[in-house]
Design an enzyme around this catalytic site. Structure first.
Site, PDB file in Angstrom:
ATOM      1  N   ARG A 100      41.278 -43.115 -86.335  1.00  0.00           N
ATOM      2  CA  ARG A 100      40.772 -43.451 -87.674  1.00  0.00           C
ATOM      3  C   ARG A 100      39.921 -42.366 -88.282  1.00  0.00           C
ATOM      4  NH1 ARG A 100      42.001 -47.804 -85.425  1.00  0.00           N
ATOM      5  NH2 ARG A 100      41.231 -46.655 -83.653  1.00  0.00           N
ATOM      6  N   THR A 101      38.921 -41.903 -87.539  1.00  0.00           N
ATOM      7  CA  THR A 101      37.959 -40.983 -88.147  1.00  0.00           C
ATOM      8  C   THR A 101      38.656 -39.684 -88.527  1.00  0.00           C
ATOM      9  OG1 THR A 101      36.280 -41.998 -86.742  1.00  0.00           O
ATOM     10  CG2 THR A 101      35.688 -39.932 -87.816  1.00  0.00           C
TER      11      THR A 101
ATOM     12  N   ARG B 128      33.745 -33.804 -84.250  1.00  0.00           N
ATOM     13  CA  ARG B 128      33.405 -34.795 -83.216  1.00  0.00           C
ATOM     14  C   ARG B 128      33.315 -34.057 -81.896  1.00  0.00           C
ATOM     15  NH1 ARG B 128      36.362 -40.517 -82.340  1.00  0.00           N
ATOM     16  NH2 ARG B 128      34.954 -40.960 -84.075  1.00  0.00           N
TER      17      ARG B 128
ATOM     18  N   HIS C 289      27.052 -41.633 -85.584  1.00  0.00           N
ATOM     19  CA  HIS C 289      28.350 -41.589 -86.259  1.00  0.00           C
ATOM     20  C   HIS C 289      28.090 -42.021 -87.711  1.00  0.00           C
ATOM     21  CE1 HIS C 289      32.535 -41.741 -86.985  1.00  0.00           C
ATOM     22  NE2 HIS C 289      32.948 -42.477 -85.973  1.00  0.00           N
TER      23      HIS C 289
END
Ligand code: NCD
Length: 336
Positions: free
Chosen positions: A57-58, A107, A135
């Site tokens: 997703r991210t 990330r 996050h």
């Protein structure tokens, strides 16, 4: 805060007015995110999307958000395909890659690593998750979702009742979310976890100092009984010393439709940052909830695109120009 050119490293940098600004821009992004309109406002810009931990997703929603504004995306995934595997430092990597990009999302498994990278970068950096630390873009999209989901029921986020469930020790999404929620008033936060995976003390004290009510429980059914939002999380097995250690906690808190019907208030909203662990030993949110209209997990994931588009538009300072280059899409579009 001044968004133009800023790094987004921690939710600590936001005031309530900044959050409102992000959400107002996110609302404006709806026709583009839903692909009814196109805009090319970031034409020529390059996003460096660097993900050194697994992500669906991210990574993809940051990439889509940038594409939807007209920009290009270059991706590096995993240490093995990066020169970090040859011993290159974060400093050198940042100096080099920031020469190839206009903005970077990163990330990394270590807490503080994205801030270290950002200090050496020549372009703005967004933290896509640094170890068990933070996050921030997830917390913004979670709060945006909470606001949308409970808007009809309660006008404001003040007084919200929320239960956070699962791995509260290593879950960076709940760390960022409680910090963001601190900015609102008179919240009731229920923290449900095994004792060993409880919310780190500093986050709890911050909530208490800000005047919120905090309840701690090890029982799912106590925790979910009187809240507006149930925010479930996955056991962060990658942060444990061994798989066996993580397995001890897997499947400890399973929410399914029968438990929901019996214990939750009728319109309790179910959220999860995803991925939910759907293996039979875990199953923190059962598939039998999929038809429950209060299961907001996929609306939550969709909102990630809106919020990330808003961050890009604010940081690259094009909010006022987004609609100027807009036109309707002319390809077949399933309008759901
Ligand atoms: C979360 C993460 O990576 O921290 N996922 C996400 O970004 N939506 C939660 C998780 O992996 O459990």
């Amino acid at each position: 805060m001044e968004f133009a050119g800023a790094n987004i490293l921690s939710v600590d940098q936001f005031e309530r007015s900044d959050i409102e600004q992000v959400f107002a821009v996110a609302d404006k992004m709806e026709p583009y995110a839903k692909r009814r309109m196109v805009t090319r406002v970031l034409e020529g810009a390059i996003l460096g999307n660097m993900f050194f931990e697994p992500s669906t997703r991210t990574r993809v929603s940051f990439g889509c958000a940038f594409n939807l504004l007209g920009g290009e995306v270059r991706e590096t995934t995993g240490f093995k395909s990066s020169a970090i595997a040859k011993g290159e430092s974060l400093y050198d990597t940042a100096r080099v890659l920031s020469g190839y990009s206009d903005i970077i999302c990163m990330r990394h498994p270590e807490s503080g690593s994205v801030a270290e990278f950002a200090a050496a970068s020549r372009v703005p950096v967004i933290n896509g998750g640094d170890g068990a630390n933070e996050h921030p873009s997830q917390a913004l999209l979670d709060l945006y979702t909470i606001q949308k989901e409970v808007a009809a029921k309660r006008g404001s986020l003040d007084g919200l009742r929320i239960a956070m469930i699962g791995d509260l020790k290593y879950g960076r999404t709940v760390h960022s979310l409680v910090r963001l929620l601190r900015l609102y008033k008179k919240l009731h936060v229920v923290l449900v976890s095994p004792q060993e995976l409880s919310m780190p003390e500093k986050y709890v004290s911050e909530l208490l100092e800000a005047g919120h009510k905090v309840e701690v429980s090890t029982e799912l059914t106590d925790g979910i009984a009187h809240v507006d939002i149930v925010y479930s999380t996955r056991i962060q097995e990658e942060r444990f010393a061994s798989q066996e250690e993580a397995d001890v906690y897997r499947g400890r808190f399973r929410l399914n439709q029968a438990i929901y019907t019996k214990f939750c208030e009728p319109n309790t909203v179910i959220m999860h940052p995803l991925p939910r662990d759907s293996r039979s030993g875990a199953n923190e949110l059962d598939n039998d909830l999929n038809q429950n209209p209060n299961l907001a997990i996929f609306r939550q994931a969709d909102n990630g695109v809106l919020v990330r588009m808003a961050l890009f538009a604010l940081i690259l300072n094009v909010v006022d120009q987004v609609d100027r280059s807009a036109r309707e899409v002319n390809w077949y579009h399933r309008r759901t």
